[in-house]
Design an enzyme around this catalytic site. Structure first.
Site, PDB file in Angstrom:
ATOM      1  N   ASN A 136       4.328  46.276   0.588  1.00 59.53           N
ATOM      2  CA  ASN A 136       3.826  45.670  -0.647  1.00 59.53           C
ATOM      3  C   ASN A 136       4.713  45.968  -1.847  1.00 59.53           C
ATOM      4  O   ASN A 136       4.329  45.731  -2.988  1.00 59.53           O
ATOM      5  CB  ASN A 136       2.394  46.142  -0.922  1.00 59.53           C
ATOM      6  CG  ASN A 136       1.400  45.532   0.046  1.00 59.53           C
ATOM      7  OD1 ASN A 136       1.668  44.489   0.628  1.00 59.53           O
ATOM      8  ND2 ASN A 136       0.267  46.184   0.233  1.00 59.53           N
ATOM      9  N   GLY A 142      -4.810  50.619  -4.315  1.00 61.00           N
ATOM     10  CA  GLY A 142      -5.607  50.751  -3.103  1.00 61.00           C
ATOM     11  C   GLY A 142      -4.921  50.378  -1.792  1.00 61.00           C
ATOM     12  O   GLY A 142      -5.457  50.644  -0.721  1.00 61.00           O
ATOM     13  N   ASP A 143      -3.729  49.771  -1.848  1.00 61.26           N
ATOM     14  CA  ASP A 143      -3.027  49.403  -0.611  1.00 61.26           C
ATOM     15  C   ASP A 143      -1.522  49.568  -0.816  1.00 61.26           C
ATOM     16  O   ASP A 143      -0.733  48.684  -0.471  1.00 61.26           O
ATOM     17  CB  ASP A 143      -3.367  47.969  -0.206  1.00 61.26           C
ATOM     18  CG  ASP A 143      -2.951  47.658   1.235  1.00 61.26           C
ATOM     19  OD1 ASP A 143      -2.705  48.615   2.005  1.00 61.26           O
ATOM     20  OD2 ASP A 143      -2.860  46.477   1.586  1.00 61.26           O
ATOM     21  N   LEU A 144      -1.157  50.710  -1.373  1.00 60.42           N
ATOM     22  CA  LEU A 144       0.246  50.983  -1.676  1.00 60.42           C
ATOM     23  C   LEU A 144       0.992  51.355  -0.398  1.00 60.42           C
ATOM     24  O   LEU A 144       0.626  52.308   0.288  1.00 60.42           O
ATOM     25  CB  LEU A 144       0.330  52.122  -2.694  1.00 60.42           C
ATOM     26  CG  LEU A 144       1.695  52.434  -3.284  1.00 60.42           C
ATOM     27  CD1 LEU A 144       2.215  51.247  -4.085  1.00 60.42           C
ATOM     28  CD2 LEU A 144       1.616  53.671  -4.175  1.00 60.42           C
TER      29      LEU A 144
END
Length: 334
Positions: free
Chosen positions: A100, A94-96
């Site tokens: 990260n 969900g936050d690639l």
């Protein structure tokens, strides 16, 4: 460190601990410990920082070679396949984004920051022909977010595929994410792909670069049904590229110098100073050998063995991820 001003901070912190203490993959960060009071997570130390830092050559670090970039893309894809096929819940990151993705001493990539990931029961994945999804308020970094998710609030595995496509374009071009899909589409249409490839990565093999650009753009399709499957389609393109990169730069991928050294310090129990067999996280955020920690608590101690401060509670959480990392390291020593 999670921002204290974040309303969702506590739930995101707890979710990351829950997820990372249970999953283990060579390209997912290993959770060493946690500090609930400060909303801090302690990962294994990854000296080469984030992929974002390396793509922007932060602190004047040298640019990543194209071989390394293909390797990183393959590793991220492998981690996503592992998460999406996890049982009993498929894990959607969900936050690639490059910030990260962390890099170890040998530039092996490790996916981190699972604070806003979502779990979807695998049972839903096999029921009917519809794509399993989680309805949630859109979070993450806008330029990497699935447009369909933004419009519908439905987060699916294909949402990660879109983000992966943007990362792949950034690896190819070294350019900022904003407007990058259109830039590469235009370059391909005009037969000018070489104009947007990142020259600092070295001499890209053009046929491979073109295939990767086309693959990335297919991942970035507006509608999720048009995006490829990571395991059956994307990895089939990336794997042969990775193998050819290894053949030409084998020394880049081998960590023999690490294997010849002693174990990482976080493999050792702070109490026994021995490699842990059954690591557990205590309320102070440190990870201990289960028997040593139990003996400490059973002796009537309610303080941290490391800080001597009062423990908020006496509950412990198995650190399965760290245990698996230790076992993997021990096997490599045989």
């Amino acid at each position: 460190m999670l921002h204290a001003s974040n309303v969702q901070g506590h739930s995101e912190f707890q979710q990351e601990v829950d997820v990372l203490s249970k999953v283990r993959h060579p390209n997912i960060v290993t959770l060493v410990g946690a500090c609930p009071e400060a909303w801090a997570l302690i990962y294994e130390y990854l000296p080469n920082g984030s992929l974002e830092d390396r793509l922007t050559c932060k602190n004047n670090t040298p640019p990543l070679l194209w071989q390394t970039r293909i390797q990183i893309a393959t590793e991220i894809c492998s981690a996503l396949i592992f998460l999406h096929t996890n049982n009993p819940h498929s894990i959607i990151h969900g936050d690639l984004k490059p910030a990260n993705v962390l890099l170890d001493a040998n530039f092996v990539s490790k996916l981190g920051d699972f604070g806003i990931c979502r779990l979807i029961p695998q049972a839903e994945s096999s029921s009917g022909s519809s794509t399993p999804f989680c309805r949630t308020h859109p979070k993450g970094t806008f330029v990497y977010m699935d447009p369909e998710f933004l419009g519908t609030g439905q987060l699916t595995a294909k949402s990660d595929v879109y983000s992966f496509g943007i990362i792949l374009l950034r690896l190819l071009t070294g350019r900022p994410a904003m407007g990058l899909v259109k830039e590469v589409e235009y370059a391909l249409d005009k037969g000018n792909l070489s104009d947007v490839l990142d020259e600092s990565a070295g001499s890209w093999p053009f046929v491979q670069a073109k295939q990767l650009a086309q693959l990335a753009l297919s991942c970035c399709q507006m509608h999720r049904r048009s995006r490829p499957d990571l395991e059956s389609e994307v990895m089939k393109v990336l794997e042969p590229f990775k193998d050819s990169c290894r053949a030409s730069t084998s020394s880049s991928w081998i960590g023999d110098e690490e294997q010849s050294q002693g174990p990482p310090s976080y493999f050792l129990c702070p109490i026994l100073q021995q490699i842990m067999r059954d690591p557990h996280i205590a309320a102070d955020g440190f990870t201990y050998e289960a028997d040593a920690l139990k003996e400490w608590l059973d002796s009537g101690n309610e303080t941290s063995p490391m800080t001597n401060l009062q423990l908020a509670h006496l509950n412990v959480v198995p650190n399965q991820s760290l245990r698996s990392a230790i076992q993997e390291w021990q096997q490599q020593q045989l």
